[in-house]
Design a protein around this motif. Sequence first.
Motif, PDB file in Angstrom:
ATOM      1  N   GLU A   1       0.806  -1.231   0.051  1.00  0.00           N
ATOM      2  CA  GLU A   1       0.007   0.040   0.170  1.00  0.00           C
ATOM      3  C   GLU A   1       0.860   1.025  -0.148  1.00  0.00           C
ATOM      4  O   GLU A   1       1.793   1.358  -0.902  1.00  0.00           O
ATOM      5  CB  GLU A   1      -0.894  -0.158   1.267  1.00  0.00           C
ATOM      6  N   SER A   2       0.605   2.018   0.875  1.00  0.00           N
ATOM      7  CA  SER A   2       1.448   3.466   1.019  1.00  0.00           C
ATOM      8  C   SER A   2       2.823   3.302   1.749  1.00  0.00           C
ATOM      9  O   SER A   2       3.588   4.050   1.883  1.00  0.00           O
ATOM     10  CB  SER A   2       0.796   4.495   1.408  1.00  0.00           C
ATOM     11  N   ASP A   3       3.101   1.906   2.334  1.00  0.00           N
ATOM     12  CA  ASP A   3       4.431   1.650   3.201  1.00  0.00           C
ATOM     13  C   ASP A   3       5.312   1.113   2.160  1.00  0.00           C
ATOM     14  O   ASP A   3       5.093   0.041   1.674  1.00  0.00           O
ATOM     15  CB  ASP A   3       4.131   0.725   4.429  1.00  0.00           C
ATOM     16  N   LEU A   4       6.687   1.618   2.180  1.00  0.00           N
ATOM     17  CA  LEU A   4       7.887   1.032   1.593  1.00  0.00           C
ATOM     18  C   LEU A   4       8.698   0.682   2.621  1.00  0.00           C
ATOM     19  O   LEU A   4       9.239   1.330   3.591  1.00  0.00           O
ATOM     20  CB  LEU A   4       8.436   2.392   0.816  1.00  0.00           C
ATOM     21  N   ILE A   5       8.735  -0.794   2.826  1.00  0.00           N
ATOM     22  CA  ILE A   5       9.207  -1.472   3.746  1.00  0.00           C
ATOM     23  C   ILE A   5      10.731  -1.604   3.405  1.00  0.00           C
ATOM     24  O   ILE A   5      10.817  -2.759   2.361  1.00  0.00           O
ATOM     25  CB  ILE A   5       8.598  -2.783   4.138  1.00  0.00           C
ATOM     26  N   ILE A   6      11.701  -1.447   3.883  1.00  0.00           N
ATOM     27  CA  ILE A   6      13.109  -1.447   3.418  1.00  0.00           C
ATOM     28  C   ILE A   6      13.666  -2.554   4.228  1.00  0.00           C
ATOM     29  O   ILE A   6      13.976  -2.347   5.461  1.00  0.00           O
ATOM     30  CB  ILE A   6      13.983  -0.127   3.342  1.00  0.00           C
ATOM     31  N   HIS A   7      14.153  -3.572   3.795  1.00  0.00           N
ATOM     32  CA  HIS A   7      15.018  -4.631   4.460  1.00  0.00           C
ATOM     33  C   HIS A   7      16.440  -4.510   4.726  1.00  0.00           C
ATOM     34  O   HIS A   7      16.999  -4.278   3.413  1.00  0.00           O
ATOM     35  CB  HIS A   7      14.742  -6.015   3.929  1.00  0.00           C
ATOM     36  N   LEU A   8      16.873  -4.215   5.671  1.00  0.00           N
ATOM     37  CA  LEU A   8      18.356  -3.883   5.686  1.00  0.00           C
ATOM     38  C   LEU A   8      19.445  -4.771   6.468  1.00  0.00           C
ATOM     39  O   LEU A   8      18.818  -5.813   7.043  1.00  0.00           O
ATOM     40  CB  LEU A   8      18.468  -2.527   6.530  1.00  0.00           C
ATOM     41  N   LYS A   9      20.640  -4.723   5.947  1.00  0.00           N
ATOM     42  CA  LYS A   9      21.541  -5.540   7.036  1.00  0.00           C
ATOM     43  C   LYS A   9      22.607  -4.326   7.471  1.00  0.00           C
ATOM     44  O   LYS A   9      23.045  -3.817   6.687  1.00  0.00           O
ATOM     45  CB  LYS A   9      22.348  -6.529   5.884  1.00  0.00           C
ATOM     46  N   VAL A  10      22.887  -4.611   8.601  1.00  0.00           N
ATOM     47  CA  VAL A  10      23.926  -3.871   9.417  1.00  0.00           C
ATOM     48  C   VAL A  10      24.824  -4.892   9.939  1.00  0.00           C
ATOM     49  O   VAL A  10      24.763  -5.498  11.107  1.00  0.00           O
ATOM     50  CB  VAL A  10      23.485  -2.947  10.522  1.00  0.00           C
ATOM     51  N   GLY A  11      26.027  -5.287   9.105  1.00  0.00           N
ATOM     52  CA  GLY A  11      26.865  -6.306   9.475  1.00  0.00           C
ATOM     53  C   GLY A  11      25.864  -7.896   9.431  1.00  0.00           C
ATOM     54  O   GLY A  11      25.390  -7.895   8.362  1.00  0.00           O
ATOM     55  N   GLU A  12      25.685  -8.317  10.480  1.00  0.00           N
ATOM     56  CA  GLU A  12      25.173  -9.557  10.451  1.00  0.00           C
ATOM     57  C   GLU A  12      23.228  -9.394  11.006  1.00  0.00           C
ATOM     58  O   GLU A  12      22.844 -10.331  11.126  1.00  0.00           O
ATOM     59  CB  GLU A  12      25.704 -10.524  11.376  1.00  0.00           C
ATOM     60  N   THR A  13      23.354  -8.114  11.558  1.00  0.00           N
ATOM     61  CA  THR A  13      22.016  -7.551  12.087  1.00  0.00           C
ATOM     62  C   THR A  13      21.003  -7.424  10.983  1.00  0.00           C
ATOM     63  O   THR A  13      21.283  -6.444  10.133  1.00  0.00           O
ATOM     64  CB  THR A  13      22.029  -6.558  13.176  1.00  0.00           C
TER      65      THR A  13
END
Length: 311
Positions: A258-270
């Motif tokens: 819908e109106s949400d852009l969900i951004i899947h991220l990696k910070v190192g192994e997290t």
Amino acid sequence: MRLISGLEKPSLGTVYFDDRDYTGVRPEDRDVAMVFQNYSLYPNQTVYKNIAFPLEVKHIPREEIEPEVRRIAELLDLDEKLDRLPQDLSGGEKQRVAIARSLVKKPGVLLLDEPFSNLDVIMRHKLRAQLKRIHEALKTTFVYVTHDQYDALSLADRIIILRDGIKQMDAPTADVYNYPVNRFCAEFIGSPVMNFLEEVPVSTEGYFTILGERFKLTRQQSKALRKNEKITVGIRGTNIEIASEGIPAVIEYPEMIESDLIIHLKVGETSLTAVEKISNPDQIRYFRDQEVHIRLDQDYFHIFNEDEERI
């Protein structure tokens, strides 16, 4: 619901309606109506007869029944369906008939047992809005049981969260979302699920480090911790900002719901998820494996101790 309606007797505690003890009052004397998950309509009776049934059982004169049925049917946009049989209705229309039948006798409390669970997403959205409008018009107490957090957040003035039959939280909707009392409540409410950074050590001075950045607990939070106790830090995706500088991160992939852009991220192994509001897919400026930076706002941290209780 069975306790409120009187179908079960509590093994402990008391049931009050306003300031009156109803624990020993019979179900038929409680001024309660119920809407079930399945529609429970009389298949050989018209919509009109289904709605009118609770009034007919009370032997209310026919000339008084008709205006009440038509009033509630109009409120639920059923006024043109009164001559139809349930088999000729859609799922959403059947559930509206069930709600109308429960409301026509003007109950003091309306119990709704996951009434939208059998409906598709579009119909759920429509009926949520309609139910909200009906509640505001009638000012009747609604108790709505659901596993769907969208139902809870969009409909409720107050939310009670149960876990294995034990009350975890009882608060206004905004407080349940913004100040969950424990990790269970924090995970249960919100989509996508809150990000959690676990087993974070805290120094004797109250400092802790997550994702390479240093933060400090408030004096009150520090006092609430046991010696050498580690914390879990929760932060919602809406409170993670993608910025020009800050903590280095890599985008695994973006998805638009819908109106949400969900951004899947990696910070190192997290792994983390950030959420941005966006009105146009052409505005999406993120792509897989893109290197970015993120900022965390400590004002929106949720800190939990090793017992998963908020501090």
